[in-house]
Every structure is written in C-alpha cells, then in structure tokens.
Design a protein around this motif. Sequence first.
Motif, short mmCIF file in Angstrom:
data_model
loop_
_atom_site.label_atom_id
_atom_site.label_comp_id
_atom_site.label_asym_id
_atom_site.label_seq_id
_atom_site.Cartn_x
_atom_site.Cartn_y
_atom_site.Cartn_z
N ALA A 458 0.85 -1.20 0.00
CA ALA A 458 0.00 0.00 0.00
C ALA A 458 0.88 1.25 0.00
O ALA A 458 2.05 1.23 0.42
CB ALA A 458 -0.91 -0.01 1.23
N ASP A 459 0.31 2.35 -0.48
CA ASP A 459 1.10 3.58 -0.64
C ASP A 459 1.63 4.14 0.67
O ASP A 459 2.65 4.82 0.70
CB ASP A 459 0.24 4.64 -1.33
CG ASP A 459 -0.06 4.24 -2.77
OD1 ASP A 459 0.72 3.42 -3.31
OD2 ASP A 459 -1.05 4.73 -3.33
N GLY A 460 0.94 3.91 1.76
CA GLY A 460 1.38 4.45 3.04
C GLY A 460 0.38 4.13 4.12
O GLY A 460 -0.57 3.38 3.92
N TYR A 461 0.62 4.69 5.30
CA TYR A 461 -0.26 4.41 6.44
C TYR A 461 -0.32 5.62 7.36
O TYR A 461 0.49 6.55 7.26
CB TYR A 461 0.22 3.17 7.19
CG TYR A 461 1.66 3.22 7.64
CD1 TYR A 461 2.02 3.77 8.87
CD2 TYR A 461 2.67 2.70 6.83
CE1 TYR A 461 3.35 3.81 9.27
CE2 TYR A 461 3.99 2.74 7.22
CZ TYR A 461 4.33 3.30 8.45
OH TYR A 461 5.64 3.35 8.84
N PHE A 462 -1.29 5.62 8.25
CA PHE A 462 -1.45 6.67 9.25
C PHE A 462 -0.96 6.15 10.59
O PHE A 462 -1.31 5.04 11.00
CB PHE A 462 -2.92 7.09 9.38
CG PHE A 462 -3.40 7.96 8.27
CD1 PHE A 462 -3.27 9.34 8.34
CD2 PHE A 462 -4.00 7.41 7.13
CE1 PHE A 462 -3.73 10.15 7.31
CE2 PHE A 462 -4.46 8.21 6.10
CZ PHE A 462 -4.32 9.59 6.19
N LEU A 463 -0.18 6.96 11.28
CA LEU A 463 0.33 6.60 12.60
C LEU A 463 -0.06 7.69 13.59
O LEU A 463 0.38 8.84 13.47
CB LEU A 463 1.86 6.43 12.55
CG LEU A 463 2.53 5.86 13.79
CD1 LEU A 463 2.04 4.45 14.08
CD2 LEU A 463 4.04 5.86 13.61
N PHE A 464 -0.91 7.37 14.55
CA PHE A 464 -1.40 8.32 15.55
C PHE A 464 -0.68 8.04 16.87
O PHE A 464 -0.80 6.94 17.42
CB PHE A 464 -2.91 8.18 15.74
CG PHE A 464 -3.72 8.54 14.53
CD1 PHE A 464 -4.34 9.77 14.44
CD2 PHE A 464 -3.86 7.64 13.47
CE1 PHE A 464 -5.10 10.11 13.31
CE2 PHE A 464 -4.61 7.96 12.35
CZ PHE A 464 -5.22 9.20 12.27
N ILE A 465 0.04 9.04 17.38
CA ILE A 465 0.84 8.85 18.60
C ILE A 465 0.45 9.90 19.62
O ILE A 465 0.53 11.11 19.36
CB ILE A 465 2.35 8.94 18.31
CG1 ILE A 465 2.75 7.97 17.20
CG2 ILE A 465 3.15 8.68 19.57
CD1 ILE A 465 4.21 8.08 16.78
N ASP A 466 0.05 9.45 20.79
CA ASP A 466 -0.30 10.36 21.89
C ASP A 466 0.94 10.56 22.76
O ASP A 466 1.27 9.74 23.60
CB ASP A 466 -1.44 9.75 22.72
CG ASP A 466 -2.05 10.77 23.68
OD1 ASP A 466 -1.45 11.84 23.87
OD2 ASP A 466 -3.12 10.48 24.25
#
Length: 512
Positions: A458-466
């Motif tokens: 896949a072209d990329g991903y989302f990474l959510f960091i608190d």
Amino acid sequence: MKRKTLSGRDAWSFGAVILMETVTYTASFLLSGLAKKDIFNRLEGKETTLGISSLSILILLNTTIPLVINLVKQVNAGLAAKVESRMRKNAKLELLSRVLNRRQGVMEGRKYGETVSLYRNECEDLVSCRMEYYYQLPHLVLSAAILVVMLGINPLFAAISLIPAMLILVLIRRLDRWILMWRETARKSTSEVTEFLENVFGHMEYFRLTAGREKMEELFREKCERRADREIRDRLLDGILSVISENASAFVLGIVLLTALPLYQSGRLSVGELVMFEYYYAFLASLPDSAGRLIRRRRQAEVAERRLESAETEMRHIECGKAEGKLPERGILSARPGETVLICGGQEGDRSRMLRRLFQLCTEQLPEIPAAYVPAEPVLFQMSIRDNICFGESFSQDRMDYVMELTGLNQDFGTDRSEMERKAGKMGAALSGGQKKRIGIARALYACMSRCASQNGADGYFLFIDGLTEAVDERTGEYLISHVLNRPDAVVIVASDSERLRGCATQILPVE
C-alpha cells in the motif's frame, strides 16, 4: 435484541443433542414402564401391551433399558458440555467485539470493570436459559407421552396428574413481577459493588492516605450487605417455587394411588397397570418443576437482555453526545506520506481526545489505508517483548529488526536475541515507562507495515501517537523524532505540547 451465543453449525449441533436426549429419554422410560406392566400382566396370565409373551425377555428388556439410557446420556452430556462451552466462548467474544467496536474519543458511560461484570453475569443467564432446554425438554416430552398413555387407560388419573403443573403455572404468573424485580435488583447491586471496587483499586494510593478510609470500608460493607440481601431474595424465591413444584407432585401421587386402590380391588385396574402408574408418576412428578424452571429462566433471561440492551443504548447516547463538534478532517485525511501533523495547545486530555477522534475518523472514512494508534500509556501484556510487538501479526525477523531500530529498542534488547523472549510483566511492570512507550510505537509500526505488505505494498499508512517524547529522556526523544517523524511511508499525527516538535511538524492543529 437477541444475543447470538451459537453459530449456525453449533445451533444445529445443540438441536441434535436435545433431540437425541429427548427421543432416547422418552422412548426408553416409556418402554421401560410398559415392560414393567407386561411383567405383572404375564404373571397374572393377562395379555401384554408390547406383544412379548416371554417373561425372561421382558425382565431382560426391563434391566437393559437403564443401561442404554445411561450410555446415551453420558455421550450426550459430553456433547452438551462442548456446546455449552462454545456458548460461553461466543458470549465472551461478543463482549470483546462490542467493547472494541465502541467509538474512539468518547468518555465511557460505564467503567470497563463494571461493563465486564455486567456482560459476564447477564451472558451467563442467557447461556443458562438455553441450557435449561437441554435439561428440561426431555422431561416435558416424556411427561406428555405418559399423559397420553394414562388418558388411554384412565382419563381421571391424567386429569389429576395435571393439577400440580397448572397450579405452578398460575403461581409463577402471579409472582412474575417479583421474579423480574428481584433478579433486576440483584444484578444492579452486583454492578454497584463492582463499580465501587474499581474506583478503589484505581485510586489505591489516595484511599491509603485519606483519613476517611474507615468510612470507605463502611460504605463497602453496606453495599455488600445490600447485594447479599437482594441475591438471597432472588435465590429464595427461585428455591421456594422449586420446593412447591416437587412437593405438589408428591401430594398428587398420593391422591392418584388412593383413587386407584378401589379400582384395583374391583378388578378394573390390574397390578401391572398400578405398578406402571407408580413408575410413570416418578417422572410425571417433574412436569411442574420442569415447566416452572423453563418459564423462570426465560423471564430471567429477559432481564439479562433488557440490561444489556440498556447498557448499549446508554453507550450509544453517550457517543452521540460526544461526537458533536467540528474537526478539520479534510486537511488531516488528505495529508501525504512524509508529513507530520501536530495537535498542540489546550489540556493534555483535550489533545488526547482529539487524537482519538481523528483516528476514529480515519478508520471510518479511509478503511483501506492501514492505521494504528499509540496511547499515552501503551497497554502491554504478560507476554514476551517480541509477542507484545507482533501482537497477532505474523512474525517477520526483518520487520522486527527494522521497527526495533526505528524505536531504539535494539539498544535495550537487540544485543542478545534471547532478550526479546523476556516477559514484559503484568501491564508491562518489568519495563521502564520509556521502554513501554517505545514498544507501543514499535507495535503500531509493525502492524501498519504488516498490513501494507499484505495489501501488496500500500502507498502508506497513518500513525497516531499520543505523546511522542513525554515518557522518554531527552536523548531518546531526539532519536524518536529523527526516526519516526516525517517518514516517507507514513502520515504521522502526534498529540503533544512539546516545543521541539513544533519545528518538525508540516501542519499544526491547535486545540481550541
């Protein structure tokens, strides 16, 4: 709404188990009673019902039938236990699924301990209700068959035998409101005790230091006493109804035998028929209790259904109330790999809530793009470091080495491969706060990279960091900034008020 405690295949298996038990139980005991009658009829020189003239065969039949019944019951009991286990498993899986499917970024109406207690108790009632059919349906069918036989010989006996069952049904109908109310109050008191304990365990240090600990102990004692009182009432009512059912049948048996005695003396009733009636009535006596139990369990299951539905309705109302407010979703979701979005300003809790809501928005609107969320305090399990990072994804040594390098964990555990087999301890107790944070980030990276690989790159991903750097020292924080942010294969969204991160962000989202 009905809970699905069995899959389609398991439902068919459960139905087959009940059918086998019912047919075997009914046919065997019905045949056994007729064999007993024929033994005495043969001794008196009368005709036999089964058409078997040999006394030896009748006696052999009468003695072997119980063995067949016991053999079938043992096999059936194993199958029933297997189905019951699946029902309990499915109930737990449904609980997990419903908890995981809750909307992100909303405050919980119920704490998780209270929710688990609620689902455990109510799902147990639902499973018990379904299993009651396995226990009671054979008794009901056998009782119906016995009544048919008794109607053919003496309708008066059949009519008298129905009196206890009718009385119990009327009694349960009159007590219906109390059955529901006492079960509901018993369950509510259990939830109150669970909620109280969760509050105490969640703030243990406060309660150790506070001068009001005696008052807290007194409150807990009162809640436990109230719970015990309500549960005793619930169980007492159930027990009283069972005792009435059992003793009413014994009383009616006496009436039947007293009525049968003059008929026997006048020659209108044979010894065989009298023996058969006495044998059958031992099973017919269970009719009131079986019918009563099924009705009571069904009513209690209705309480469970209503409480579960109420909890989920409450949860949906909370979600609807908290989901209001505008989010700059288009700018976030249209970000390109290599960009870093910083959520800053406001209180820490406000930033965390916005991050979770954005993560939810991302998974809902862009389900085809891999995304992972790292909470402020990652949850670790009492497994190895490696398993905590893989966490359900297939293991790849190259991918593991890569995420270890990105998060700096190779400096902690990479010198010796056996270190990766170290247990993290309960809730990660064997590790430092910084190590837990980096394992949480490594887990998110590993999951996203695994899903990208499974989707043929896949072209990329989302990474959510608190909070990227809050739980680590300055040197480790700089390492994470240089290796995790602005990655060419990811959009990284960070909730933090760190001034250092402002200079790295390509987009800043202030919390109002």
